[in-house]
Design a protein around this motif. Structure first.
Motif, PDB file in Angstrom:
ATOM      1  N   ARG A  43      -3.677  -1.633  12.827  1.00  0.00           N
ATOM      2  CA  ARG A  43      -3.939  -3.035  13.182  1.00  0.00           C
ATOM      3  C   ARG A  43      -3.460  -3.325  14.600  1.00  0.00           C
ATOM      4  N   GLU A  44      -2.327  -2.748  14.966  1.00  0.00           N
ATOM      5  CA  GLU A  44      -1.827  -2.908  16.334  1.00  0.00           C
ATOM      6  C   GLU A  44      -2.812  -2.338  17.349  1.00  0.00           C
ATOM      7  N   ARG A  45      -3.600  -1.364  16.920  1.00  0.00           N
ATOM      8  CA  ARG A  45      -4.586  -0.739  17.813  1.00  0.00           C
ATOM      9  C   ARG A  45      -5.935  -1.466  17.770  1.00  0.00           C
ATOM     10  N   GLY A  46      -5.987  -2.604  17.033  1.00  0.00           N
ATOM     11  CA  GLY A  46      -7.163  -3.459  17.088  1.00  0.00           C
ATOM     12  C   GLY A  46      -8.205  -3.238  16.013  1.00  0.00           C
ATOM     13  N   HIS A  47      -7.868  -2.496  14.955  1.00  0.00           N
ATOM     14  CA  HIS A  47      -8.857  -2.196  13.924  1.00  0.00           C
ATOM     15  C   HIS A  47      -8.761  -3.167  12.742  1.00  0.00           C
ATOM     16  N   ILE A  48      -9.908  -3.411  12.098  1.00  0.00           N
ATOM     17  CA  ILE A  48     -10.010  -4.322  10.961  1.00  0.00           C
ATOM     18  C   ILE A  48      -9.926  -3.502   9.677  1.00  0.00           C
ATOM     19  N   GLN A  49      -9.041  -3.903   8.757  1.00  0.00           N
ATOM     20  CA  GLN A  49      -8.822  -3.105   7.558  1.00  0.00           C
ATOM     21  C   GLN A  49      -8.748  -3.949   6.298  1.00  0.00           C
ATOM     22  N   THR A  50      -9.209  -3.343   5.220  1.00  0.00           N
ATOM     23  CA  THR A  50      -9.063  -3.900   3.879  1.00  0.00           C
ATOM     24  C   THR A  50      -8.404  -2.821   3.028  1.00  0.00           C
ATOM     25  N   ILE A  51      -7.586  -3.248   2.069  1.00  0.00           N
ATOM     26  CA  ILE A  51      -6.894  -2.300   1.206  1.00  0.00           C
ATOM     27  C   ILE A  51      -7.319  -2.536  -0.239  1.00  0.00           C
ATOM     28  N   ALA A  52      -7.810  -1.477  -0.885  1.00  0.00           N
ATOM     29  CA  ALA A  52      -8.151  -1.535  -2.309  1.00  0.00           C
ATOM     30  C   ALA A  52      -6.979  -0.977  -3.097  1.00  0.00           C
ATOM     31  N   ALA A  53      -6.369  -1.824  -3.904  1.00  0.00           N
ATOM     32  CA  ALA A  53      -5.201  -1.435  -4.700  1.00  0.00           C
ATOM     33  C   ALA A  53      -5.174  -2.279  -5.974  1.00  0.00           C
ATOM     34  N   PRO A  54      -4.646  -1.720  -7.080  1.00  0.00           N
ATOM     35  CA  PRO A  54      -4.625  -2.483  -8.326  1.00  0.00           C
ATOM     36  C   PRO A  54      -3.849  -3.791  -8.190  1.00  0.00           C
ATOM     37  N   ALA A  55      -4.370  -4.838  -8.789  1.00  0.00           N
ATOM     38  CA  ALA A  55      -3.730  -6.154  -8.730  1.00  0.00           C
ATOM     39  C   ALA A  55      -2.325  -6.094  -9.317  1.00  0.00           C
ATOM     40  N   GLY A  56      -1.405  -6.779  -8.654  1.00  0.00           N
ATOM     41  CA  GLY A  56      -0.045  -6.872  -9.149  1.00  0.00           C
ATOM     42  C   GLY A  56       0.843  -5.694  -8.814  1.00  0.00           C
ATOM     43  N   PRO A  72       3.001  -3.071  -6.316  1.00  0.00           N
ATOM     44  CA  PRO A  72       3.777  -3.311  -5.092  1.00  0.00           C
ATOM     45  C   PRO A  72       2.935  -3.197  -3.827  1.00  0.00           C
ATOM     46  N   LEU A  73       2.031  -2.212  -3.782  1.00  0.00           N
ATOM     47  CA  LEU A  73       1.199  -2.072  -2.590  1.00  0.00           C
ATOM     48  C   LEU A  73       0.317  -3.288  -2.387  1.00  0.00           C
ATOM     49  N   ALA A  74      -0.357  -3.741  -3.441  1.00  0.00           N
ATOM     50  CA  ALA A  74      -1.240  -4.891  -3.316  1.00  0.00           C
ATOM     51  C   ALA A  74      -0.470  -6.131  -2.860  1.00  0.00           C
ATOM     52  N   MET A  75       0.703  -6.344  -3.440  1.00  0.00           N
ATOM     53  CA  MET A  75       1.473  -7.536  -3.092  1.00  0.00           C
ATOM     54  C   MET A  75       2.018  -7.461  -1.675  1.00  0.00           C
ATOM     55  N   ARG A  76       2.516  -6.291  -1.286  1.00  0.00           N
ATOM     56  CA  ARG A  76       3.058  -6.166   0.068  1.00  0.00           C
ATOM     57  C   ARG A  76       1.950  -6.251   1.109  1.00  0.00           C
ATOM     58  N   ALA A  77       0.809  -5.620   0.828  1.00  0.00           N
ATOM     59  CA  ALA A  77      -0.304  -5.670   1.773  1.00  0.00           C
ATOM     60  C   ALA A  77      -0.774  -7.102   1.975  1.00  0.00           C
ATOM     61  N   ARG A  78      -0.923  -7.829   0.872  1.00  0.00           N
ATOM     62  CA  ARG A  78      -1.383  -9.213   0.976  1.00  0.00           C
ATOM     63  C   ARG A  78      -0.368 -10.072   1.732  1.00  0.00           C
ATOM     64  N   SER A  79       0.929  -9.835   1.477  1.00  0.00           N
ATOM     65  CA  SER A  79       1.953 -10.618   2.165  1.00  0.00           C
ATOM     66  C   SER A  79       1.963 -10.356   3.667  1.00  0.00           C
ATOM     67  N   GLU A  80       1.450  -9.200   4.084  1.00  0.00           N
ATOM     68  CA  GLU A  80       1.384  -8.856   5.507  1.00  0.00           C
ATOM     69  C   GLU A  80       0.035  -9.198   6.127  1.00  0.00           C
ATOM     70  N   GLY A  81      -0.803  -9.899   5.365  1.00  0.00           N
ATOM     71  CA  GLY A  81      -2.044 -10.404   5.925  1.00  0.00           C
ATOM     72  C   GLY A  81      -3.254  -9.502   5.797  1.00  0.00           C
ATOM     73  N   PHE A  82      -3.158  -8.424   5.024  1.00  0.00           N
ATOM     74  CA  PHE A  82      -4.317  -7.556   4.827  1.00  0.00           C
ATOM     75  C   PHE A  82      -5.155  -8.066   3.653  1.00  0.00           C
ATOM     76  N   PRO A  83      -6.474  -8.115   3.799  1.00  0.00           N
ATOM     77  CA  PRO A  83      -7.328  -8.428   2.645  1.00  0.00           C
ATOM     78  C   PRO A  83      -7.177  -7.335   1.586  1.00  0.00           C
ATOM     79  N   VAL A  84      -7.121  -7.711   0.324  1.00  0.00           N
ATOM     80  CA  VAL A  84      -6.946  -6.764  -0.769  1.00  0.00           C
ATOM     81  C   VAL A  84      -8.062  -6.957  -1.789  1.00  0.00           C
ATOM     82  N   VAL A  85      -8.669  -5.851  -2.205  1.00  0.00           N
ATOM     83  CA  VAL A  85      -9.697  -5.895  -3.244  1.00  0.00           C
ATOM     84  C   VAL A  85      -9.287  -4.955  -4.367  1.00  0.00           C
ATOM     85  N   ALA A  86      -9.909  -5.119  -5.522  1.00  0.00           N
ATOM     86  CA  ALA A  86      -9.615  -4.251  -6.662  1.00  0.00           C
ATOM     87  C   ALA A  86     -10.263  -2.880  -6.462  1.00  0.00           C
TER      88      ALA A  86
END
Length: 360
Positions: A30-43, A45-59
């Motif tokens: 992200r610091e290098r200017g790229h757009i990212q989405t993270i697919a991780a199971p709901a609930g 730790p990865l999904a929650m931490r990613a969302r808290s850092e502003g990354f879109p999260v999908v199932a």
């Protein structure tokens, strides 16, 4: 460098080294200017931490991954787990995307032919966490031109946290060992506990903090070894504040029987903590014998106990080694790993486009 749109996939439900690597990589990309989405199971730790850092999260479901890739104009689908790779391939068949898989473990697969098919035909490239991991892939028949060794990096804290041992029931005079990781046979927590019991006669002030969870955390043999320490070894469970954990330590111990890379050792070094580690996988490269820590044979509690006692014998030397460990960790930063990963993405895109041009 033009903006890339990247979809990361991880199907793990607990927080381990792979999830830490994914999120550190995403931050640096992200610091290098790229757009990212993270697919991780709901609930998770990865999904929650990613969302808290502003990354879109999908199932991590086929329809969600395919929709995200199609509607989001994704160019790179990067899987970070074995199941994630299966999903990435199945969900994007027929789409003009580059599929990349990360391989983190160095143990021999049970079915080498399946391994070869999986990494040779379901993705355009494989990122091996260390040369040890790459060697296993090559032995299975994965073409060398598809493999790129990119050693995972860590975020280097700008300032070291203040040592607050009291929160762990510790005092300054204690010699504190620490280990964090998933409780599995490969990680060797039983080896560490046996070594700890062996050294207590010579080092009664020694204390051991164990962080993490996993299938063996509450196993009778592990809990029995902890109880045998008379309260001097403590299992903390999963830790949120790893900075405070590392700051409490004098020595970090990595007793792995098998290790693809060894991110936790590198994280400890980033906090200025020397490491006693098994001589396996990426740990041989991370830890410099006599400079930033100690190497011992895997599955050898007496040898590990001797290395810990040697570390304890000279606190001034240990502090000097800690400074060298922090400097060593800076050579494996997340920023550097992201730069190399970006270059690999671009190389794969160019290779695929050149192949399309040749066919047309």
């Amino acid at each position: 460098m033009r903006e890339l749109k990247i979809l990361h996939i991880d199907t793990g439900r607990v927080w381990r080294g792979g999830q830490a690597q994914l999120l550190a990589l995403a931050r640096a990309l992200r610091e290098r200017g790229h757009i990212q989405t993270i697919a991780a199971p709901a609930g998770t730790p990865l999904a929650m931490r990613a969302r808290s850092e502003g990354f879109p999260v999908v199932a991590p479901r086929m329809r969600d991954v395919r929709r995200c890739a199609a509607e989001g104009g994704v160019q790179i689908v990067h899987s970070h787990s074995a199941r994630g790779q299966n999903l990435a391939w199945a969900a994007t068949v027929g789409m003009e995307v580059i599929r990349v898989a990360s391989r983190l473990v160095a143990f021999e697969p049970r079915h080498p032919r399946v391994h070869k098919w999986k990494y040779a035909f379901t993705c355009e490239g494989v990122i091996a966490a260390s040369e040890a991991v790459a060697s296993v892939l090559r032995k299975c028949g994965v073409p060398d031109e598809r493999i790129e060794v990119i050693e995972a990096g860590v975020d280097i804290p700008g300032e070291l946290p203040h040592r607050e041992r009291a929160r762990f029931g510790l005092a300054d005079e204690h010699f504190v060992l620490g280990h964090a990781g998933a409780f599995t046979r490969e990680k060797g927590q039983d080896v560490l506990l046996k070594a700890f019991l062996l050294l207590l006669g010579k080092a009664p002030e020694a204390r051991l903090l164990l962080a993490g969870a996993g299938p063996l955390a509450e196993a009778p043999d592990i809990q029995g070894l902890i109880q045998a320490s008379g309260g001097r070894a403590v299992w903390l469970g999963e830790m949120e504040d790893m900075g405070a954990f590392y700051a409490a330590l004098d020595l970090y111990v990595m007793p792995s029987r098998s290790e693809g890379w060894g991110l936790a050792a590198l994280e400890a070094m980033a906090y200025g903590i020397p490491v006693a580690a098994s001589r396996v996988g990426g740990l041989e490269r991370i830890v410099e014998e006599g400079l930033t820590g100690w190497h011992v044979p895997p599955d050898d509690p007496p040898a590990l106990a001797e290395a810990i006692l040697d570390a304890r014998s000279d606190r001034a030397r240990l502090r000097r080694m800690g400074a060298l460990a922090r400097a060593r960790a800076e050579r494996f930063s997340s920023a550097r790993a992201a730069e190399r990963t970006e270059a690999f993405y671009v190389r794969l895109m160019r290779r695929k486009h050149s192949m399309i041009d040749v066919k047309t």
